[in-house]
Design an enzyme around this catalytic site. Structure first.
Site, PDB file in Angstrom:
ATOM      1  N   LYS A   1       0.692  -1.029   0.010  1.00 42.53           N
ATOM      2  CA  LYS A   1       0.063   0.210  -0.042  1.00 42.53           C
ATOM      3  C   LYS A   1       0.858   1.374  -0.067  1.00 42.53           C
ATOM      4  CE  LYS A   1      -2.871  -0.049   3.501  1.00 42.53           C
ATOM      5  NZ  LYS A   1      -1.957   0.652   4.502  1.00 42.53           N
TER       6      LYS A   1
ATOM      7  N   THR B   1       3.822   1.546  -1.115  1.00 43.08           N
ATOM      8  CA  THR B   1       4.565   1.556  -2.477  1.00 43.08           C
ATOM      9  C   THR B   1       3.641   2.151  -3.524  1.00 43.08           C
ATOM     10  OG1 THR B   1       5.626  -0.503  -2.011  1.00 43.08           O
ATOM     11  CG2 THR B   1       5.702   0.091  -4.151  1.00 43.08           C
TER      12      THR B   1
ATOM     13  N   ARG C   1       3.390   7.932   7.152  1.00 49.25           N
ATOM     14  CA  ARG C   1       3.522   7.393   8.314  1.00 49.25           C
ATOM     15  C   ARG C   1       5.119   7.333   8.560  1.00 49.25           C
ATOM     16  NH1 ARG C   1      -0.040   2.664   9.961  1.00 49.25           N
ATOM     17  NH2 ARG C   1       0.369   2.524   7.849  1.00 49.25           N
TER      18      ARG C   1
ATOM     19  N   LYS D   1       6.851  -7.330   9.890  1.00 46.86           N
ATOM     20  CA  LYS D   1       6.024  -6.674   8.748  1.00 46.86           C
ATOM     21  C   LYS D   1       6.858  -5.978   7.574  1.00 46.86           C
ATOM     22  CE  LYS D   1       2.679  -3.085   8.093  1.00 46.86           C
ATOM     23  NZ  LYS D   1       3.395  -2.050   7.479  1.00 46.86           N
TER      24      LYS D   1
ATOM     25  N   ALA E   1      -2.447   0.854  13.067  1.00 48.49           N
ATOM     26  CA  ALA E   1      -3.866   1.116  12.497  1.00 48.49           C
ATOM     27  C   ALA E   1      -4.665   0.074  13.265  1.00 48.49           C
ATOM     28  CB  ALA E   1      -4.222   1.033  11.079  1.00 48.49           C
TER      29      ALA E   1
ATOM     30  N   PHE F   1      -3.127  -0.504   6.990  1.00 42.15           N
ATOM     31  CA  PHE F   1      -4.094  -1.730   6.853  1.00 42.15           C
ATOM     32  C   PHE F   1      -5.271  -1.489   5.955  1.00 42.15           C
ATOM     33  CE2 PHE F   1      -1.956  -2.738  10.788  1.00 42.15           C
ATOM     34  CZ  PHE F   1      -1.015  -3.603  10.363  1.00 42.15           C
TER      35      PHE F   1
ATOM     36  N   PHE G   1       2.439  -8.140  -8.477  1.00 41.02           N
ATOM     37  CA  PHE G   1       3.551  -8.595  -7.990  1.00 41.02           C
ATOM     38  C   PHE G   1       4.193  -9.563  -9.066  1.00 41.02           C
ATOM     39  CE2 PHE G   1       2.124  -7.037  -4.332  1.00 41.02           C
ATOM     40  CZ  PHE G   1       2.865  -7.208  -3.293  1.00 41.02           C
TER      41      PHE G   1
ATOM     42  N   TRP H   1       6.297  -1.083  -8.527  1.00 37.59           N
ATOM     43  CA  TRP H   1       7.466  -1.561  -7.735  1.00 37.59           C
ATOM     44  C   TRP H   1       8.387  -1.749  -8.727  1.00 37.59           C
ATOM     45  CZ3 TRP H   1      11.233  -5.223  -7.845  1.00 37.59           C
ATOM     46  CH2 TRP H   1      12.015  -5.485  -6.645  1.00 37.59           C
TER      47      TRP H   1
END
Length: 556
Positions: free
Chosen positions: A71, A73, A94, A105, A273, A301, A381, A409
């Protein structure tokens, strides 16, 4: 393909002064933190008050897999793509927490050719904001215990101290501890515990404050515990709001950096979150809106957590509008919601993908309930097949939903051009009928139930005896008109992380409530949600190192 850190270390960064100059900032508006980072003045927002706001684009997602869905990215890539379209776009993110960075994570600086730099600094100590928050939080703990040790003039009941110590690391053994052991000279023994820094109320306050003075006012309202007569004790009662604000005088200033493509990014604050409100600071978002035509920001999230809190808590406190929403979906997460095990996500599976689309559908419905226009971003991906991405695109097209395949990406802003064009068009949409999930006048019980039923899809809520008692007490204290901040697993729409897809027939169990009066909300702990995470069996830190010449290795 090179790794994230290899891409970051090979990128050409502009001097931060050049980034500031491109934003038309005066020398007095910023101060350098080295060559590639800067702090923006906490007076800048006031200076720009009469300038028209740019459009705020909020990036959210479906319920993620444990590895995350890119997210941040997408947020970075979209900002870069908007600049390629000739728009003056600024990214607002953030700050990462060291616990997840060294745990499981990962960071929060984006990835590949869509990341903010210098990623090593951002993912580690950055400009020290989280350390300042940790210091202020723990200074308050020290003041509380010293007050009790020195005679307890405020009649604080040591059994009813709500304020916990914090550290910016996942450390499960500190969840519940005893302090003050060892005799009279070492204080009064009592139960205590640690939260992770990003769950501290001071972190939430920093992110919801609109000025240094407002920061002090909010800190003064923090309820640290209760007297033997069950009366609230605040920081103002301890007369410590000035000292704590002093420790945060630099941390309140937003941080200016840039992306791989030299797009400006303001990174500030980092509440989780799943246990806090999950958004960067109001000051960062509003400053970016004054400096740019478009602000691309994110909430933590899925739409069930970060987006709901962004719209019900943050934008309410900051008094600003959201112009469009981007919902990030990935093939692998949708397949997992369709029943595929994590180890099998690399194999093509259209049937599982079809079964998992119910999760995307629910998040779309949530955004529609808020009355905001949106675009679905299919974040590609490497192992996704064309048949799988085509399936999501066709699914959206059949329902009249705007969707764009992104490959940001691998290709940076160029891989997000279709998404950027869709977002520009969507942000101009007159079809906007914004409404929040609940009204402040609703009771706490009603607010919790509305979120559970409308956003999560629950049948109802069930409060433990402890939660019922707390709810009645908070209403009696006059705190019933505050927003609620739900603490819930990010992996499921329910409070059970194993219930993937779109579960039905479930009840949300409210275990406990916590009053964050300085932040201005009531935290609602559901299921088994912890405010101090633990490390995995093989933490990411095992792959990290630094060479003789100071070059970082293994950081993503």
């Amino acid at each position: 393909m090179p790794t994230d850190i290899e891409i970051a270390q090979n990128a050409t960064l502009k001097p931060i002064g050049e980034i500031a100059e491109n934003l038309d900032l005066a020398d007095s508006d910023w101060e350098p933190y080295g060559h590639t980072k800067a702090k923006l003045s906490d007076k800048l927002l006031e200076k720009l008050e009469k300038k028209q706001d740019g459009k705020i684009i909020l990036v959210t997602s479906i319920n993620p897999t444990p590895a995350g869905e890119g997210k941040s990215t997408v947020t970075v890539g979209l900002g870069q793509a908007l600049n390629r379209l000739g728009k003056k776009a600024i990214i607002a993110l953030r700050e990462p927490s060291l616990g997840p960075v060294m745990g499981m994570k990962g960071g929060a600086a984006g990835g590949g050719y869509s990341q903010v730099l210098p990623m090593e600094d951002i993912n580690l100590h950055f400009t020290g904001d989280l350390h300042a928050i940790t210091s202020a939080n723990n200074a308050l703990s020290a003041f509380i215990d010293n007050h009790i040790h020195r005679g307890n003039e405020l009649n604080i009941d040591p059994r009813r101290i709500e304020w916990k110590r914090v550290m910016d690391m996942n450390d499960r053994v500190l969840r519940q501890i005893v302090v003050g052991l060892g005799g009279p000279l070492r204080g009064v023994p009592r139960e205590d515990g640690f939260n992770i820094t990003v769950a501290s109320e001071i972190m939430a306050i920093l992110c919801l404050a609109t000025s240094l003075e407002n920061l002090k006012e909010r800190i003064a309202k923090i309820v640290v515990g209760y007297t033997y007569d069950e009366e609230p004790v605040t920081v103002k009662d301890l007369k410590m709001e000035g000292a704590l604000t002093l420790l945060l005088k630099d941390a309140i200033k937003p941080n200016l950096v840039q992306t791989v493509e030299n797009t400006p990014a303001i990174i500030h604050g980092g509440p989780f979150a799943n246990i806090a409100h999950g958004c960067n600071s109001i000051m960062a978002t509003k400053t970016a809106a004054k400096l740019g035509d478009y602000v691309v920001t994110e909430s933590g999230f899925g739409a069930d957590l970060g987006l709901e809190k962004f719209l019900d808590i943050k934008s309410r406190a900051g008094e600003f509008d959201t112009d469009a929403v981007v919902i990030v979906a990935t093939v692998r997460a949708l397949k997992m919601h369709g029943g595929v095990a994590k180890d099998d996500l690399k194999s093509e599976n259209i049937d599982a993908l079809e079964a998992g689309m119910v999760n995307l559908q629910k998040h779309i419905e949530t955004v529609e309930q808020f009355g905001l226009p949106y675009v679905v971003a299919i974040n590609k991906f490497p192992n996704d097949t064309e048949a799988e991405t085509d399936y999501i695109t066709d699914w959206c097209e059949a329902r009249g939903i705007d969707a764009a395949l992104t490959d940001i990406w691998a290709h940076g802003g160029e891989g997000g051009m279709e998404l950027a064009r869709n977002v520009v068009q969507t942000a101009q949409s007159p079809e906007r009928n914004f409404q929040r999930i609940y009204e402040l006048e609703d009771s706490l019980d009603t607010k919790i139930r509305k979120i559970a039923q409308k956003v999560y899809g629950a049948d109802d809520i069930e409060l433990t005896a402890k939660a019922q008692k707390q709810l009645a007490f908070y209403e009696k204290q006059g705190w019933g008109n505050l927003p609620v901040c739900m603490a819930k697993t990010q992996y499921s729409l329910s409070d059970d992380p194993s219930l993937l897809g779109r579960p039905s027939g479930f009840t949300i169990t409210v275990r406990e409530l916590r009053a964050s009066i300085g932040a201005g909300f009531i935290v609602v702990l559901t299921g088994d949600m912890m405010t101090m995470p633990g490390l995995p069996k093989k933490p990411a830190a095992l792959n990290m190192d630094v060479t003789e010449d100071g070059k970082i290795r293994g950081l993503f």
